[in-house]
Design an enzyme around this catalytic site. Sequence first.
Site, PDB file in Angstrom:
ATOM      1  N   TYR A  83       0.850  -1.196   0.000  1.00  0.00           N
ATOM      2  CA  TYR A  83       0.000   0.000   0.000  1.00  0.00           C
ATOM      3  C   TYR A  83       0.886   1.247   0.000  1.00  0.00           C
ATOM      4  O   TYR A  83       0.653   2.190  -0.749  1.00  0.00           O
ATOM      5  CB  TYR A  83      -0.895  -0.002   1.245  1.00  0.00           C
ATOM      6  CG  TYR A  83      -1.908   1.118   1.245  1.00  0.00           C
ATOM      7  CD1 TYR A  83      -3.181   0.911   0.715  1.00  0.00           C
ATOM      8  CD2 TYR A  83      -1.588   2.368   1.747  1.00  0.00           C
ATOM      9  CE1 TYR A  83      -4.107   1.940   0.697  1.00  0.00           C
ATOM     10  CE2 TYR A  83      -2.511   3.396   1.726  1.00  0.00           C
ATOM     11  CZ  TYR A  83      -3.775   3.178   1.204  1.00  0.00           C
ATOM     12  OH  TYR A  83      -4.697   4.186   1.188  1.00  0.00           O
ATOM     13  N   PHE A 135      -9.594  19.592 -24.350  1.00  0.00           N
ATOM     14  CA  PHE A 135     -10.015  18.206 -24.509  1.00  0.00           C
ATOM     15  C   PHE A 135     -11.318  18.064 -23.713  1.00  0.00           C
ATOM     16  O   PHE A 135     -11.534  18.811 -22.763  1.00  0.00           O
ATOM     17  CB  PHE A 135      -8.935  17.215 -24.031  1.00  0.00           C
ATOM     18  CG  PHE A 135      -9.350  15.800 -24.283  1.00  0.00           C
ATOM     19  CD1 PHE A 135      -9.456  15.335 -25.581  1.00  0.00           C
ATOM     20  CD2 PHE A 135      -9.710  14.948 -23.248  1.00  0.00           C
ATOM     21  CE1 PHE A 135      -9.904  14.049 -25.844  1.00  0.00           C
ATOM     22  CE2 PHE A 135     -10.160  13.669 -23.505  1.00  0.00           C
ATOM     23  CZ  PHE A 135     -10.257  13.218 -24.808  1.00  0.00           C
ATOM     24  N   THR A 136     -12.162  17.114 -24.110  1.00  0.00           N
ATOM     25  CA  THR A 136     -13.514  17.032 -23.509  1.00  0.00           C
ATOM     26  C   THR A 136     -13.463  16.968 -21.978  1.00  0.00           C
ATOM     27  O   THR A 136     -14.157  17.720 -21.291  1.00  0.00           O
ATOM     28  CB  THR A 136     -14.266  15.790 -24.037  1.00  0.00           C
ATOM     29  OG1 THR A 136     -13.412  14.649 -23.890  1.00  0.00           O
ATOM     30  CG2 THR A 136     -14.673  15.960 -25.487  1.00  0.00           C
ATOM     31  N   ASP A 226      -0.173  19.266 -20.866  1.00  0.00           N
ATOM     32  CA  ASP A 226      -0.864  17.974 -20.941  1.00  0.00           C
ATOM     33  C   ASP A 226      -0.006  17.094 -21.848  1.00  0.00           C
ATOM     34  O   ASP A 226       0.048  17.294 -23.070  1.00  0.00           O
ATOM     35  CB  ASP A 226      -2.278  18.149 -21.511  1.00  0.00           C
ATOM     36  CG  ASP A 226      -3.045  16.828 -21.604  1.00  0.00           C
ATOM     37  OD1 ASP A 226      -2.395  15.758 -21.635  1.00  0.00           O
ATOM     38  OD2 ASP A 226      -4.285  16.852 -21.677  1.00  0.00           O
ATOM     39  N   PHE A 458     -21.767  12.635 -25.133  1.00  0.00           N
ATOM     40  CA  PHE A 458     -21.337  11.722 -26.201  1.00  0.00           C
ATOM     41  C   PHE A 458     -21.083  10.308 -25.700  1.00  0.00           C
ATOM     42  O   PHE A 458     -21.142   9.355 -26.460  1.00  0.00           O
ATOM     43  CB  PHE A 458     -20.074  12.255 -26.907  1.00  0.00           C
ATOM     44  CG  PHE A 458     -18.916  12.479 -25.986  1.00  0.00           C
ATOM     45  CD1 PHE A 458     -18.769  13.671 -25.311  1.00  0.00           C
ATOM     46  CD2 PHE A 458     -17.968  11.490 -25.776  1.00  0.00           C
ATOM     47  CE1 PHE A 458     -17.700  13.892 -24.454  1.00  0.00           C
ATOM     48  CE2 PHE A 458     -16.890  11.681 -24.931  1.00  0.00           C
ATOM     49  CZ  PHE A 458     -16.768  12.898 -24.256  1.00  0.00           C
TER      50      PHE A 458
HETATM   51  N1  F0G Z   1      -5.871  14.815 -22.140  1.00  0.00           N
HETATM   52  C1  F0G Z   1      -5.823  14.385 -23.404  1.00  0.00           C
HETATM   53  C2  F0G Z   1      -5.062  15.151 -24.425  1.00  0.00           C
HETATM   54  C3  F0G Z   1      -6.474  13.193 -23.760  1.00  0.00           C
HETATM   55  O1  F0G Z   1      -6.421  12.784 -25.015  1.00  0.00           O
HETATM   56  C4  F0G Z   1      -7.174  12.465 -22.761  1.00  0.00           C
HETATM   57  C5  F0G Z   1      -7.895  11.235 -23.101  1.00  0.00           C
HETATM   58  C6  F0G Z   1      -7.202  12.959 -21.454  1.00  0.00           C
HETATM   59  C7  F0G Z   1      -6.525  14.141 -21.182  1.00  0.00           C
HETATM   60  C8  F0G Z   1      -7.933  12.237 -20.376  1.00  0.00           C
HETATM   61  O2  F0G Z   1      -7.259  11.091 -20.037  1.00  0.00           O
HETATM   62  O3  F0G Z   1      -8.892   9.242 -20.550  1.00  0.00           O
HETATM   63  O4  F0G Z   1      -6.904   8.846 -19.075  1.00  0.00           O
HETATM   64  O5  F0G Z   1      -8.822  10.206 -18.289  1.00  0.00           O
HETATM   65  N2  F0G Z   1      -8.155  10.892 -24.278  1.00  0.00           N
HETATM   66  C9  F0G Z   1      -8.857   9.678 -24.664  1.00  0.00           C
HETATM   67  C10 F0G Z   1      -9.116   9.683 -26.141  1.00  0.00           C
HETATM   68  C11 F0G Z   1     -10.088   9.409 -23.888  1.00  0.00           C
HETATM   69  O6  F0G Z   1      -9.772   8.739 -26.605  1.00  0.00           O
HETATM   70  O7  F0G Z   1      -8.657  10.553 -26.876  1.00  0.00           O
HETATM   71  P1  F0G Z   1      -8.021   9.773 -19.461  1.00  0.00           P
END
Ligand code: F0G
Length: 485
Positions: A83, A135-136, A226, A458
């Site tokens: 842990y 990013f979303t 990022d 989505f």
């Molecule tokens: N930042 C970027 C640039 C990403 O492409 C993603 C995830 C994340 C953050 C979030 O990371 O999924 O580990 O929580 N991209 C995936 C995609 C979901 O399909 O492009 P995560």
Amino acid sequence: MERSPVIRFAYGEQIPIELHKVRMVQKLHLKPIDERLEAVKAAGYNSFLMSTRDIFLDMLTDSGTNAMSDQQVSSMLRADDAYAGSQSFDRAKQAVQDVFNTKYFLPVHQGRAAEHILAQAFIKQGHIVPMNYHFTTTKAHFELPGGVIDEIFTDEGLKIKSTCPFKGNIDLAKLKGLIKKHGAEKIPFIRMEASTNLIGGQPFSVANMRQVRKVCDKHGIMMVLDASLIGENAYFVKQREAAFKKKSIAEILHAICDLADLIYFSSRKVSSTRGGGICTNQKKLYDKLKDLVILYEGFLTYGGMSVREIEAMAIGLRETQDETVIGQSPSFIKYLVETLDKAGVPVVTPPGGLGCHVDARGFLPHVPQTEYPAGALIAAFYMASGVRGMERGTISSVRDDTGKDVLADVELMRLAMPRRVFTLSQVKYVADRLQWLYKNRKLIGGLTFEYEPTVLRFFLGRLVPTSDWPQKLAAKFKKDFGESL
Ligand code: F0G
């Protein structure tokens, strides 16, 4: 030094070559068109809701789907189950230090967990967060505490057809204007996303990041990177930025990372395993974040990950320094994009990282954005090929206060190219079926929501076609290819 995985045949074309061999395989199925029609309907015309049972080539994402190396898999056997104080963590911390050149490392369970922690620690109501593009999950997390995202990409950034090598660059004039308008105190940090995902996996240049850094220094603003797709960005810097042609990927990674105050990443992408992390050289930043990691993710030596994943992450991060590893997916993407471009299918150029991005507005000019052309194209392409793509358009956007769709800047069907997963013949199949679909594009109609979640719609939203176009498309497919494929 090992070179990028592209070779020229003595008598013929130049192709990407696989510098790895297949030692374990997973059987795939290509279901007949009638079953594909049923499967897409049952999934509410949303590729997130499909089962891989019904999918031939899964190009939804590279997230958690890159092929692991033998070194990664074998490293999992030596994982130190503890842990607290696990030696697996020490190995990961050392890998992070070697690859990103940062002393402090906080593991988290995936990329968006890092975004959650950053949002909690730094973003307050009324804050502005400038970035090359959102990013979303970034947008959703940064807006929760009341932050506003301001995207300051260059004019080339959103052009579908472009020769600009660095569409992920930040527009410095826009950045300076934004600081003047809001004041530096309203800006908790500037975020730069490597290989900018939503605009087609497009990189930024080191020169651009250096200029952004200067602005940050002048105004005392923090720079956050990022690094989820940092390997691909470094690969493109080597290929496209003259000053770095002779540098190793390891050196380029340091050149990029040394410019950031804080780096976070999704290990699902950068290191072909699960998990994620936050890294910095500044103790005060580490101290500010570590309690939040314990609260939301887990103890500081595992952060919500299993120790096996931590071991595989450490190796995966080190493999990011290998040009033949990080170049595999971009070289296949380049092949696919150039094949489609030559055939007149509208695709984002220049080829980026992560995947091939098909311009759904160019493909389906007769489908209005309010009927989700990118979503419709993905459903249609699945029917035509058994290939699953991801919507990166208005379905991935949100509604405004009046209930109207906020129309996406670009309507893209993303065909992700997970690292070392597909063969060139499979990529050729994708190109062929997409060309067939393009010839028959008039048969494709729109979609409308049947069930629409309020957050990140989505993922779980269900849609229906606006007419019986799926049946008509299936009939044409049978006419051209017969019943079985
Ligand atoms: N930042 C970027 C640039 C990403 O492409 C993603 C995830 C994340 C953050 C979030 O990371 O999924 O580990 O929580 N991209 C995936 C995609 C979901 O399909 O492009 P995560």
